[in-house]
Design a protein around this motif. Structure first.
Motif: not given
Length: 377
Positions: A142-145, A32-34, A134-137
């Motif tokens: 994060g939510a899944a984790l 995402y950052e790249a 990527a942002e959504n993923l």
């Protein structure tokens, strides 16, 4: 032991899974950052190309005007040989040719810049999609984790509870078998021996009844005493299994008898104090409270090295509160009595069934207090 190993293995697998998801989340964030950084570069390139395209378009327009004037000039010079010299004609031709070449080059540059602009805009749209995905993923992972961590923590806690319950069940079975052995031993050493002696004395009485009536009467008196002792022993065993007074008279009279018996047997100073209006409770509530108090008194007798024990029971409209207090040696923290203590586990299990609260307060050298609250329907 196998159950414990399985839980530990599952805990290890869960931690490894969470770590892998965390690593994947970090990798997705790096992507995402790249992509975001590349998108910023592409935006700058688009601005640069757009500016260059605008400049070349302006240049092309200017060259087209110049080239048209040059062609008109060349046509005019070519038609008027008498007015213009050969040098003028050659100069006009060279100017027109130069402008045509520059115009062709400028138009090619314009075409190249337009293609670059279109390609960069397409790339920018793709990068925007990549960044958004990527942002959504990252958010979803994060939510899944978080969900996985919370749920697996609950699962492990539940498995730990199941493991404790299994261990508790095993202890119950062992305790039941031990209780059966104890009852069998008490019956064998007490009532069974007494009944055997009664049978023997009855036979003696049968032989003496005709030969020596006075001795037969003496034997009958001994026989009666033996039967009385046998009955007393039998009632004691029955009371230990389940006090009949609990069903007939209720909780408080049964506790008075238990404390009186404890005092006679051990020499402990015992006290029972009742607050509120004494009343009968549901059978399962009375037996549950009684067994918890009974276990507490057993601990006082076996482990506390106390000189006095006090039981306070308070009847409220919607609640029964009990305090069992001794002046024994106490202990520092529940870990010193062991989380696997069968007595403690049994007390907690009973209070959970009753939907109540149990608290144990103890300090080394300052005795122990057990507080319990049981809600009433």
């Amino acid at each position: 032991m196998q159950q414990q190993l399985d839980v530990k293995l599952l805990d290890k697998i869960v931690k490894q899974t969470i770590a892998a998801v965390e690593k994947s989340k970090a990798q997705i964030f790096d992507i995402y950052e790249a992509a975001r950084a590349e998108m910023e570069h592409v935006k700058k390139d688009i601005e640069r190309v757009k500016q260059a395209t605008a400049d070349i378009i302006f240049k092309v327009d200017e060259l087209e005007r110049q080239e048209r004037r040059a062609r008109l000039r060349l046509a005019e010079v070519s038609r008027n040989f008498t007015v213009y010299s050969e040098a003028d004609i050659k100069a006009a031709y060279d100017e027109a040719s130069r402008l045509q070449v520059e115009l062709a080059i400028a138009r090619e540059q314009e075409a190249v810049l337009r293609r670059q602009r279109d390609e960069l805009e397409l790339r920018l749209r793709n990068l925007k999609n990549t960044v958004e995905r990527a942002e959504n993923l990252v958010a979803q992972v994060g939510a899944a984790l978080g969900f996985l961590g919370n749920q697996m923590e609950n699962v492990l806690t539940h498995l730990g509870t199941l493991q404790q319950r299994q261990a508790f069940g095993i202890k119950i079975i062992k305790a039941q078998e031990e209780e059966r052995r104890r009852v069998a031993r008490e019956i064998h050493d007490g009532p069974a021996q007494a009944m055997a002696n009664v049978v023997f004395r009855a036979e003696v009485c049968e032989r003496l009844i005709d030969a020596d009536i006075a001795r037969a009467k003496a034997e009958l008196r001994e026989l009666r005493e033996q039967v009385r002792l046998c009955l007393k022993e039998t009632r004691k065993i029955i009371f230990d299994l389940r006090p009949m007074t609990l069903d007939d008279l209720g909780l408080v009279p049964t506790l008075r008898r238990v404390l009186d018996t404890l005092k006679e047997r051990t020499g402990l100073i015992t006290e029972l104090k009742v607050l509120g209006e004494e009343k009968r409770l549901d059978s399962h509530v009375e037996i549950g409270i009684f067994r918890i108090i009974q276990e507490a008194l057993t601990n006082v007798e076996k482990h506390a090295k106390a000189t006095a024990v006090r039981v306070l029971i308070e009847f409220r409209p919607r609640l029964v509160a009990v305090v069992v207090e001794d002046d024994g040696q106490g202990f520092d923290g529940l870990e010193n009595v062991g989380s696997e203590s069968f007595g403690l586990m049994g007390m907690r299990e009973r209070i959970n069934i009753l939907g109540g609260e149990l608290k144990i307060d103890s300090e080394k050298g300052k005795g122990t207090k057990i507080f319990l609250k049981v809600p009433l329907p």
